[in-house]
Design an enzyme around this catalytic site. Structure first.
Site, PDB file in Angstrom:
ATOM      1  N   GLY A   1       0.820  -1.220   0.000  1.00 45.28           N
ATOM      2  CA  GLY A   1       0.000   0.000   0.000  1.00 45.28           C
ATOM      3  C   GLY A   1       0.847   1.260   0.000  1.00 45.28           C
ATOM      4  O   GLY A   1       0.526   2.246   0.658  1.00 45.28           O
TER       5      GLY A   1
ATOM      6  N   ASN B   1       1.359  -2.441   5.421  1.00 44.64           N
ATOM      7  CA  ASN B   1       0.793  -1.099   5.612  1.00 44.64           C
ATOM      8  C   ASN B   1      -0.560  -0.906   4.942  1.00 44.64           C
ATOM      9  O   ASN B   1      -1.367  -0.102   5.421  1.00 44.64           O
ATOM     10  CB  ASN B   1       1.813  -0.085   5.051  1.00 44.64           C
TER      11      ASN B   1
ATOM     12  N   THR C   1      -3.334  12.068   5.063  1.00 44.01           N
ATOM     13  CA  THR C   1      -3.225  11.240   3.852  1.00 44.01           C
ATOM     14  C   THR C   1      -4.624  11.141   3.220  1.00 44.01           C
ATOM     15  O   THR C   1      -5.627  11.477   3.868  1.00 44.01           O
ATOM     16  CB  THR C   1      -2.752   9.804   4.169  1.00 44.01           C
TER      17      THR C   1
ATOM     18  N   TYR D   1     -13.359  -0.806  11.317  1.00 45.74           N
ATOM     19  CA  TYR D   1     -11.950  -0.399  11.183  1.00 45.74           C
ATOM     20  C   TYR D   1     -11.206  -0.685  12.495  1.00 45.74           C
ATOM     21  O   TYR D   1     -10.109  -1.241  12.510  1.00 45.74           O
ATOM     22  CB  TYR D   1     -11.891   1.091  10.840  1.00 45.74           C
TER      23      TYR D   1
ATOM     24  N   GLN E   1       1.024   5.815  -2.073  1.00 45.83           N
ATOM     25  CA  GLN E   1       0.759   7.164  -1.547  1.00 45.83           C
ATOM     26  C   GLN E   1       0.794   7.107  -0.019  1.00 45.83           C
ATOM     27  O   GLN E   1       1.027   6.055   0.579  1.00 45.83           O
ATOM     28  CB  GLN E   1      -0.620   7.658  -2.014  1.00 45.83           C
ATOM     29  N   GLY E   2       0.544   8.251   0.584  1.00 43.59           N
ATOM     30  CA  GLY E   2       0.312   8.309   2.032  1.00 43.59           C
ATOM     31  C   GLY E   2       1.457   7.801   2.888  1.00 43.59           C
ATOM     32  O   GLY E   2       2.631   8.009   2.580  1.00 43.59           O
TER      33      GLY E   2
ATOM     34  N   GLY F   1       2.549   4.721   3.525  1.00 41.69           N
ATOM     35  CA  GLY F   1       3.419   3.689   2.943  1.00 41.69           C
ATOM     36  C   GLY F   1       4.545   4.318   2.130  1.00 41.69           C
ATOM     37  O   GLY F   1       5.709   3.913   2.239  1.00 41.69           O
TER      38      GLY F   1
ATOM     39  N   LYS G   1      -7.965  -3.209  13.380  1.00 45.71           N
ATOM     40  CA  LYS G   1      -6.703  -2.708  13.924  1.00 45.71           C
ATOM     41  C   LYS G   1      -6.377  -3.355  15.274  1.00 45.71           C
ATOM     42  O   LYS G   1      -5.212  -3.570  15.597  1.00 45.71           O
ATOM     43  CB  LYS G   1      -6.743  -1.173  14.024  1.00 45.71           C
TER      44      LYS G   1
END
Ligand SMILES: NC(=O)C1=CN([C@@H]2O[C@H](COP(=O)(O)OP(=O)(O)OC[C@H]3O[C@@H](n4cnc5c(N)ncnc54)[C@H](O)[C@@H]3O)[C@@H](O)[C@H]2O)C=CC1
Ligand SMILES: CCCCCC(=O)/C=C/[C@H]1[C@H](O)CC(=O)[C@@H]1CCCCCCC(=O)O
Length: 254
Positions: free
Chosen positions: A12, A91, A184, A147, A15-16, A18, A151
């Site tokens: 991943g 990630n 992000t 979510y 972008q962001g 990662g 996590k």
């Protein structure tokens, strides 16, 4: 751990966070495979990193973490290209309470699959696995229960692997990174990402209270976590209020 010459994979990473993790490792001399399901963004980021950091030691491989063949290919390609793997950063993640099943597939099953493949590849030479959780991995979040469940799962899975005697004997280290809100594209959420049992408004109130961190702040913590050779099983939280903190939760009594 010295990063010069080490080989890393980041999922991943188009972008962001990662991409920021990949960038920070390349800057310190690592060779990095950035992978993502998004081929266009992945290739663009790879070209940009090569140019910015004046290096050929970064490549892009298409990998959807929900596809086992893609995951295997990402590892095999990295071994062919660089001769082995030392660091794996699981990630890739999404925030979507409505398509909750894909949230579980990517955030939890993707991390499990990436870790299991990493353990196989690292068992001869040792290495590090960093799994990206979230502060939502250690606190309840009313706005995003699915979510949050994924996590929490990442933390339980990672800590359980870290106490496996086989993992320790192979000189493999596992740790989790748990940031709060970071700037992000994942934060570009709309009401379509939520259900009647989750809420963008609630989550956004939390964002307004807590603030949004820069990716560079989180990448700084990431490098700290990666370099500390004595932190197997550690959970690092990063938040605007308390900064970078490494925590060790109680181990099982055996
Ligand atoms: N930005 C934030 O506020 C926080 C993010 N995190 C976690 O950090 C990780 C990275 O998130 P960000 O960079 O913020 O998000 P992002 O949305 O900017 O980047 C996520 C990347 O994952 C990729 N991706 C999505 N599904 C994939 C799949 N099936 N296979 C492979 N790649 C896939 C996307 O194409 C994208 O490039 C995620 O696990 C997220 O949950 C944790 C805490 C806070
Ligand atoms: C899509 C990204 C989601 C990121 C989730 C997140 O960061 C959630 C944060 C807050 C949640 O909405 C409600 C809270 O209480 C969370 C913040 C808690 C911060 C505790 C910090 C403690 C510490 O720094 O040790």
């Amino acid at each position: 751990m010295e990063l010069v010459g080490k080989v890393a994979i980041v999922t991943g990473a188009a972008q962001g966070l990662g991409r920021a993790f990949a960038r920070a490792m390349i800057q310190r001399g690592a060779k990095v495979c950035i992978s993502d399901q998004n081929v266009e963004k992945g290739n663009t980021s790879c070209v940009a990193l090569r140019k910015e950091l004046n290096t050929a030691d970064v490549n892009f491989v298409k990998c959807d973490v929900t596809q086992q063949d893609d995951m295997k290919n990402m590892f095999d390609d990295t071994v062919r290209r660089y001769g082995g793997v030392d660091i794996v950063v699981n990630n890739a993640g999404i925030m979507n309470e409505r398509t909750w099943s894909s949230c579980v597939d990517i955030n939890l099953k993707g991390v499990i699959q990436g870790t299991l493949l990493a353990l196989e590849h690292l068992q001869e030479r040792g290495g590090v696995i960093i799994n990206i959780s979230s502060i939502a991995g250690v606190v309840p979040v009313a706005g995003a229960p699915v979510y949050t469940a994924t996590k929490h799962g990442v933390i339980g899975f990672t800590r359980s692997c870290s106490v496996n005697p086989k993992v320790k004997a192979a000189n493999i280290r596992l740790a989790c990174l748990c940031p709060t809100f970071t700037d992000t594209p994942i934060l570009d959420m709309t009401d379509d990402h939520f259900t009647s049992w989750s809420s963008r408004q609630n989550l956004w109130k939390d964002v307004e209270q807590l603030g949004i961190m820069k990716v560079e702040t989180v990448a700084q913590g990431f490098i700290q976590l990666l370099l500390d050779k004595d932190n197997n099983g550690a959970i690092m939280t990063i938040s605007p209020n308390r900064g970078i903190q490494t925590k060790y939760y109680p181990k099982a009594r055996m």
